[in-house]
Design an enzyme around this catalytic site. Structure first.
Site, PDB file in Angstrom:
ATOM      1  N   HIS A   1       1.801   4.340  -2.943  1.00  0.00           N
ATOM      2  CA  HIS A   1       1.902   5.798  -2.798  1.00  0.00           C
ATOM      3  C   HIS A   1       3.271   6.280  -3.285  1.00  0.00           C
ATOM      4  CE1 HIS A   1      -1.805   6.738  -0.768  1.00  0.00           C
ATOM      5  NE2 HIS A   1      -1.541   6.030   0.306  1.00  0.00           N
TER       6      HIS A   1
ATOM      7  N   HIS B   1       3.612   6.607  -6.944  1.00  0.00           N
ATOM      8  CA  HIS B   1       2.917   7.829  -7.374  1.00  0.00           C
ATOM      9  C   HIS B   1       3.873   9.021  -7.258  1.00  0.00           C
ATOM     10  CE1 HIS B   1      -1.361   9.850  -7.224  1.00  0.00           C
ATOM     11  NE2 HIS B   1      -0.740  10.061  -8.353  1.00  0.00           N
TER      12      HIS B   1
ATOM     13  N   HIS C   1       0.836  -1.211   0.000  1.00  0.00           N
ATOM     14  CA  HIS C   1       0.000   0.000   0.000  1.00  0.00           C
ATOM     15  C   HIS C   1       0.869   1.259   0.000  1.00  0.00           C
ATOM     16  CE1 HIS C   1      -3.687   2.309   1.241  1.00  0.00           C
ATOM     17  NE2 HIS C   1      -2.749   3.136   1.686  1.00  0.00           N
ATOM     18  N   GLU C   2       1.780   1.338   0.958  1.00  0.00           N
ATOM     19  CA  GLU C   2       2.629   2.537   1.046  1.00  0.00           C
ATOM     20  C   GLU C   2       3.566   2.628  -0.155  1.00  0.00           C
ATOM     21  OE1 GLU C   2       1.620   4.641   2.993  1.00  0.00           O
ATOM     22  OE2 GLU C   2       0.421   3.348   4.292  1.00  0.00           O
TER      23      GLU C   2
END
Length: 680
Positions: free
Chosen positions: A475, A478, A471-472
């Site tokens: 990010h 991105h 999940h992190e």
């Protein structure tokens, strides 16, 4: 005194020289940064030329490095305040926060500066899409910060924002203090019954670190979660549960009840001062959801779709508990994880401890990096010459598929004394193209609280922790793939209900056999995770998924209940909370427990009136991953399209425009319902 913030960094890729920075460097750098900011604004407003996009919005010709000081020091200080703080840092934060808030207000309420921005907004040269986005964001940012208010209301706004920023800080400091203050100290070995060896060893190490005999369990996730799931001693489960779920409600200096009440009112008063009925109306003006009705529409649809299944899940767990303990057994909240785990074993013969030996941290890191390589062609190389702020932190250089330098990536894995709970991604430097035309590459960081290594074992993770890492890492991709002209539109600077798409999208890979085969090898024997175990894992992937969904929805309802208030909030927090989320609650609520006082996302984070974003983005992530499932989960052409349309674009266009460009159409809720087994 030399101050590293005042000098050009001489580190690889101009990374933060953490090892040279001392506490006494921060305050002078903050004050000098504010002075330089003020100097820059004076130059803009005193420019004799007519306001233009180039001389007002992007300050063409100004010394970018010189004027970036305040941003640089703020990034370092506030990132460390979350990940490596101490009493002196906390005291400095209390001192510097009002100064920074005042400065922010001085800028956003500067009438001459706003008049120049408005002149450009009303009349400007033809702009590119990205320039237009920056102009709109700048103008709206000033308006939403009070630029159109009369002088009396501006003063009211100043007072509210200054009070709010200090209270948010106090909220976080109280929560950290309460979280670290509690320990469950066990000296009787019989009380460890049911706990796996990994937890017992970690608890012995935690006791040793505190110069205690026996075993210590804490409220940090890697300690708390497994204890609630495995410990046979019901009374100790109760003690740990109550400690966790009554944090910041006690009659001491760390009580957050009145702070939360005041924060809700500050945000309501601020929104109403700016012309909105509620704070949620103010927030949602700049969100994909666009209004309160659309948020409730999503949350209510999810309740309707998932609640019947969640009730069945709850009843199955209750039945399991009665089978084990007798018909008179009354389930309590501290029993749920324990008996739910027993049922999971019975139904699927799979649990976190069976998977741990195959999820050794260094192998997981290799798997996650390997996934990014397989999808996007990028590579990671640890560079020990890049300074870090704690020995737990690893620093990597990231190279694009053509071998060019892409980013610096920091990973901070384990819980410790000065670190907030949870997991997050942040940046020390964001990507942008400077005035010389150089593409300044980002320095991004992921901070987590994963299981620590012990004296005799490496860090062995749960699958949930692997999902957190993914999940992190989503990010961070991105941030790392950002390729925009302006820093404020770069990377994760997107609308809040779009920012979770890249992160939640990556979690999907954790349940893909092809991905697990790339890194899930037994830490002692080197044997791959057996297909038969993976099959059981996949078969049980939706175990209690409806209950998990309702948990997220309940938090979204709670958030909206606070921030759709039109009148002064005077209720007692705890009963208000119980009422606010009751439509999504299927378990027993205890009168003294409280989530609000530890709900950092909506009280001290950026998720006030925005917690629904996780479910909003889940619709998008399931929809997007369905495209990958159709075209191949490692399909590089699909991945390149995802990178080009979404990951590299930041906030340069409306998020739905970006999404539709990737997908070729609007997202629907169907893929999420199918993934979760709610709809066949």
């Amino acid at each position: 005194m030399s101050n590293p913030f005042f000098e050009k960094y001489t580190t690889p890729h101009d990374t933060v020289p953490f090892t040279e920075i001392k506490l006494e460097h921060f305050e002078p750098a903050f004050l000098e940064g504010i002075r330089r900011d003020d100097e820059q604004i004076e130059k803009i407003i005193n420019n004799p030329e007519s306001p233009t996009f180039d001389n007002t919005i992007i300050n063409e010709g100004m010394d970018e490095e010189y004027y970036s000081l305040l941003g640089n020091v703020s990034n370092v200080f506030f990132n460390l305040l979350s990940s490596e703080t101490n009493d002196d840092m906390e005291a400095l934060a209390q001192k510097i926060q009002p100064v920074l808030t005042k400065h922010h207000n001085d800028v956003s309420l500067n009438e001459k500066l706003f008049q120049r921005i408005k002149a450009v907004y009303d009349n400007h040269r033809p702009l590119t899409k990205e320039e237009e986005m920056l102009l709109n964001k700048t103008y709206d940012g000033f308006v939403r910060s009070g630029a159109l208010l009369n002088e009396e209301d501006k003063q009211k706004l100043r007072a509210l924002t200054e009070e709010g920023s200090l209270l948010s800080l106090q909220f976080s400091q109280n929560l950290l203090k309460e979280n670290k203050a509690f320990t469950l100290h066990i000296t009787n070995e019989a009380d460890l019954a049911g706990l796996p060896d990994t937890q017992i060893t970690a608890a012995a190490m935690a006791a040793k670190e505190r110069n205690l005999d026996g075993w210590v369990f804490t409220l940090d996730a890697p300690s708390y979660g497994p204890f609630m799931q495995y410990a046979k001693n019901r009374e100790l489960r109760r003690q740990l549960y109550m400690a966790r779920n009554t944090e910041c409600t006690h009659d001491n200096d760390s009580n957050n009840l009145e702070i939360c009440k005041r924060l809700v009112n500050i945000r309501r008063e601020t929104a109403q001062l700016l012309g909105y009925e509620t704070f949620a109306d103010y927030v949602l003006k700049k969100r994909m959801a666009s209004n309160v009705a659309n948020v409730y529409d999503l949350l209510n649809k999810l309740i309707e779709a998932y609640k019947p299944t969640a009730i069945k899940e709850r009843d199955e767990v209750k039945a399991m508990a009665k089978r084990m303990e007798g018909d008179d057994f009354k389930m309590q909240p501290w029993d749920t994880a324990y008996y739910s785990h027993k049922l999971q074993l019975e139904k699927y013969n799979v649990d976190a401890e069976m998977l741990r030996p195959y999820l050794e941290l260094s192998k997981v890191i290799g798997g996650v990096f390997g996934l990014a390589n397989r999808l996007y062609g990028i590579t990671f190389k640890e560079n020990k010459d890049i300074p870090v702020y704690h020995p737990d932190v690893k620093a990597y250089e990231v190279f694009d598929k053509d071998g060019t330098f892409l980013a610096v990536f920091y990973a901070d894995f384990h819980p410790r004394k000065g670190k907030q709970g949870g997991a997050w991604m942040t940046s020390y430097q964001e990507q942008f193209i400077n005035q010389k035309g150089e593409n300044i590459r980002p320095h991004v960081s992921v901070v987590m609280n994963l299981t620590k290594p012990t004296d005799d074992k490496p860090a062995l993770l749960t699958l949930g922790e692997v999902e957190t890492f993914l999940h992190e890492f989503g990010h961070s991709l991105h941030g790392m793939f950002a390729n925009t002209r302006f820093e404020s539109l770069s990377g994760t600077n997107v609308w809040w209900d779009f920012v979770e798409l890249p992160s939640q999208f990556m979690e999907n890979f954790a349940m893909e056999k092809e991905f697990l085969h790339t890194f899930a090898f037994h830490y002692q024997t080197g044997e791959p995770m057996p297909d038969e175990l993976i099959d059981r894992l996949i078969a049980g992937r939706n175990y209690n998924v409806a209950s998990g969904c309702l948990r997220q929805v309940s938090l979204g309802l709670l958030d909206m209940a606070y921030y759709t208030k039109k009148d002064e909030f005077t209720d007692d927090i705890i009963p208000f909370e119980k009422e606010a989320w009751k439509d999504a609650i299927i378990g027993k609520q205890l009168p003294e427990t409280c989530m609000t006082v530890q709900f950092s996302h909506i009280m001290a984070g950026g998720y006030s009136a925005g917690y629904y974003s996780y479910k909003w983005a889940e619709v998008l992530d399931a929809d997007a991953f369905a495209v990958f499932k159709k075209e191949g989960i490692f399909n590089q052409a699909t991945a390149q399209r995802f990178r080009d349309c979404i990951l590299s674009k930041g906030g340069t266009e409306h998020p739905m425009t970006l999404y539709k460009r990737f997908k070729g159409g609007e997202p629907t809720i169907d893929a999420l319902l199918e993934r979760n087994g709610i709809k066949k």
